[in-house]
Design an enzyme around this catalytic site. Structure first.
Site, mmCIF file in Angstrom:
data_model
loop_
_atom_site.group_PDB
_atom_site.id
_atom_site.type_symbol
_atom_site.label_atom_id
_atom_site.label_comp_id
_atom_site.label_asym_id
_atom_site.label_seq_id
_atom_site.Cartn_x
_atom_site.Cartn_y
_atom_site.Cartn_z
ATOM 1 N N LYS A 271 17.395 -20.872 17.877
ATOM 2 C CA LYS A 271 17.286 -20.736 19.093
ATOM 3 C C LYS A 271 16.125 -21.576 19.443
ATOM 4 O O LYS A 271 15.043 -21.274 19.080
ATOM 5 C CB LYS A 271 16.810 -19.274 19.579
ATOM 6 C CG LYS A 271 17.212 -19.541 21.271
ATOM 7 C CD LYS A 271 17.131 -18.456 21.964
ATOM 8 C CE LYS A 271 16.425 -18.649 23.190
ATOM 9 N NZ LYS A 271 16.105 -17.104 24.376
ATOM 10 N N LYS A 283 12.311 -16.260 36.275
ATOM 11 C CA LYS A 283 11.872 -14.909 35.708
ATOM 12 C C LYS A 283 9.976 -14.378 36.917
ATOM 13 O O LYS A 283 9.783 -15.808 37.300
ATOM 14 C CB LYS A 283 11.426 -15.006 34.187
ATOM 15 C CG LYS A 283 12.231 -15.673 33.446
ATOM 16 C CD LYS A 283 11.182 -16.195 32.155
ATOM 17 C CE LYS A 283 12.496 -15.765 30.863
ATOM 18 N NZ LYS A 283 13.282 -14.475 30.406
ATOM 19 N N ASP A 294 9.831 -18.872 23.155
ATOM 20 C CA ASP A 294 11.490 -18.613 22.802
ATOM 21 C C ASP A 294 11.881 -19.468 22.034
ATOM 22 O O ASP A 294 13.081 -19.826 22.221
ATOM 23 C CB ASP A 294 11.738 -18.755 24.772
ATOM 24 C CG ASP A 294 12.553 -18.059 24.511
ATOM 25 O OD1 ASP A 294 13.630 -17.280 23.503
ATOM 26 O OD2 ASP A 294 14.175 -18.125 25.752
ATOM 27 N N GLU A 355 20.226 -17.682 29.042
ATOM 28 C CA GLU A 355 20.027 -18.683 27.877
ATOM 29 C C GLU A 355 21.010 -19.219 27.352
ATOM 30 O O GLU A 355 21.835 -20.140 26.386
ATOM 31 C CB GLU A 355 19.431 -20.139 28.807
ATOM 32 C CG GLU A 355 18.294 -19.876 27.807
ATOM 33 C CD GLU A 355 17.509 -19.279 27.814
ATOM 34 O OE1 GLU A 355 16.854 -18.727 26.723
ATOM 35 O OE2 GLU A 355 17.912 -18.188 29.072
ATOM 36 N N ARG A 357 22.162 -17.661 23.994
ATOM 37 C CA ARG A 357 23.176 -17.034 23.684
ATOM 38 C C ARG A 357 23.949 -18.336 23.821
ATOM 39 O O ARG A 357 25.229 -18.332 23.316
ATOM 40 C CB ARG A 357 23.555 -16.073 23.987
ATOM 41 C CG ARG A 357 24.152 -15.469 25.460
ATOM 42 C CD ARG A 357 23.902 -14.268 26.488
ATOM 43 N NE ARG A 357 22.984 -13.325 26.444
ATOM 44 C CZ ARG A 357 23.795 -12.882 26.846
ATOM 45 N NH1 ARG A 357 24.186 -11.934 27.005
ATOM 46 N NH2 ARG A 357 21.731 -11.895 26.662
#
Length: 505
Positions: A271, A283, A294, A355, A357
């Site tokens: 990812k 968020k 991330d 997002e 996944r």
């Protein structure tokens, strides 16, 4: 070295005696028969110290608050011994590789803290001769010395520039093992550089270019980068949707390492959300600040693939890094949108802050054409996994227990912690959708497990597969510990390399 960091690793050498030029000597404190003993003091220094000390060296360490307790570290008085010495606890005298890895990381960081106006040269002497232990010492030193140099016009701070590992061990096998650890640590630190880079400097296009640059000149490696236009044309609906809210379009990087004669194929998927605002499901501010991390999964799989290729491991590796920036705008995707993923499966989007996944689903679907013996995906996927396992343990969910055991065995070699979690059938059922083939999420409870159930829908039927949710250990907001730095940790790189080594043939 990444172009986004000025971090420079220390030069590491294996030597039979303490070089005269070192600034700090690291020795160990181990427990033996319920007593602490100092280990690693060279014979010539031991004789000289005995004349200077009023009592026993172990007593001096104890008086200063040191012990054999794992990672306890004290600085011995330079005026008394004539040189700077750090004594670090390594636990029982029958020491493990991970105990040494962590202890040396602590000690080297302690040594770096003694610097004032000059860089520091360190010698580590712990009476180790076993190649596996020497490898752990090298990894602890090089990863423990890591610092991300801040973006600044000021002069770079002092640092550890040289590490001499003192050992009586000799031979080609020893040197090769230590050199492999140097390469592995460079890969871990490369992942850390990428993770720590500010999101305005590392966005999908830059990250993809960085990845391409890292593999230049490495034998048996090819790199393919799919840009936003190609992704849209070829039906990568998850990447296109998640990246659609940003002016900086998504990328899919595919790296293939194919040595001659390899009998096993490992597919890795990471990812790579270079910044996650949450999209339209934005968020809260306190949850957004660290979201440059991330992309830790993509950093891990790319860095691991690089060192696997550098080491020439005889395993075919195909790696996908799914890169996007998740921002809210008039072109952002929405909750309730139906997306057509790579391969044609349709997904009803539940939450734009789920997002990861979606981009992973595209990449996992692409692996169906690779005929891999094992598929492993790595992602900072869910806060639910942090709630379940904390900040130092990653979640492991797999197609079967045999596959999970392969990951756990590799993690033990690497000194990284995973805990196997289930994928219950009742959670799979919560992904049913009335308007698409499936939904991207289910109930709040068991969120990490539901996310894994979603991802598995995009893996080929019967495929040996493991999902690593590294949301907790990928980023360290606390003080550095062991050989683990603050900020990006490079977690999972070592486990993936150990896994690949176990698949050689």
């Amino acid at each position: 070295m990444s172009a986004l960091s000025t971090h420079r690793a220390p030069q590491l050498t294996l030597t039979g005696q303490v070089p005269s030029s070192v600034d700090v000597l690291v020795v160990g404190v181990a427990s033996s028969n319920d007593k602490d003993v100092v280990v690693g003091v060279p014979a010539d220094l031991e004789k000289g110290w005995a004349k200077k000390l009023p009592g026993d060296l172990t007593d001096l360490v104890a008086d200063l608050g040191g012990s054999s307790k794992a990672n306890d570290a004290v600085v011995l008085p330079k005026g008394l011994l004539g040189q700077s010495v750090v004594a670090v606890g390594v636990g029982p005298v029958e020491v493990t590789p991970n105990a040494l890895r962590e202890a040396v990381g602590v000690a080297v960081r302690k040594a770096a803290g003694l610097a004032k106006d000059a860089d520091v040269k360190v010698a580590v002497s712990l009476d180790a001769t076993d190649p596996e232990l020497l490898a752990a010492i090298a990894e602890g030193a090089l990863q423990g010395a890591y610092t991300f140099t801040k973006v600044s016009g000021a002069d770079a701070p002092t640092r550890v520039t040289e590490v001499a590992v003192v050992s009586a061990a000799k031979g080609r096998d020893v040197n090769r093992t230590v050199e492999e650890s140097v390469n592995l640590s460079a890969a871990v630190n490369l992942a850390r550089d990428w993770i720590n880079a500010p999101a305005n400097l590392l966005y999908p296009e830059v990250f993809a270019n960085e990845a391409r640059d890292q593999f230049k000149g490495i034998k048996n490696v090819t790199v393919e980068v799919l840009d936003d236009k190609t992704l849209a044309r070829e039906g990568y609906g998850g990447l296109s949707a998640v990246g659609g809210g940003s002016s900086r379009g998504p990328r899919l990087v595919r790296v293939e390492y194919k040595p001659r004669g390899a009998k096993q194929t490992l597919a890795l998927v990471g990812k790579g959300i270079t910044f996650d605002s949450g999209g339209l499901n934005i968020k809260p501010s306190e949850g957004m600040y660290t979201m440059k991390c991330d992309m830790s999964g993509a950093a891990a799989v790319l860095a691991a693939t690089k060192v696997i290729a550098q080491l020439g491991l005889n395993v075919h590796v195909i790696t996908y890094a799914a890169m996007a920036e998740n921002l809210p705008s008039d072109t952002a995707y929405r909750p309730s949108d139906v997306l057509s993923m790579y391969g044609g499966t349709t997904v009803e989007n539940v939450n734009t802050d789920a997002e990861g996944r979606l981009v992973m689903a595209d990449a996992l679907a692409r692996t169906k054409g690779d005929a891999a013996d094992l598929v492993v995906d790595v992602a900072t996927l869910t806060g639910a996994c942090i709630v379940a396992l904390g900040n130092r343990i990653a979640g492991l969910m797999a197609s079967d227990d045999e596959t999970a055991d392969r990951i756990l065995d590799a993690a033990e070699v690497a000194g990284e912690q995973f805990w196997q979690l289930p994928i219950p059938d009742q959670l799979r059922a919560t992904l049913d959708s009335k308007v698409a083939d499936l939904k991207s999420g289910g109930p709040r409870w068991g969120g990490a497990l539901t996310a894994a159930a979603f991802l598995q829908r995009f893996v080929a039927e019967g495929q040996s597969w493991a999902h690593l949710d590294i949301a907790g250990p990928a980023w360290n907001e606390e003080s550095a510990w062991g050989h683990v730095s603050t900020g990006g940790t490079g977690f999972a790189v070592s486990t993936l390399v150990a896994l690949a080594a176990g698949m050689e043939g």
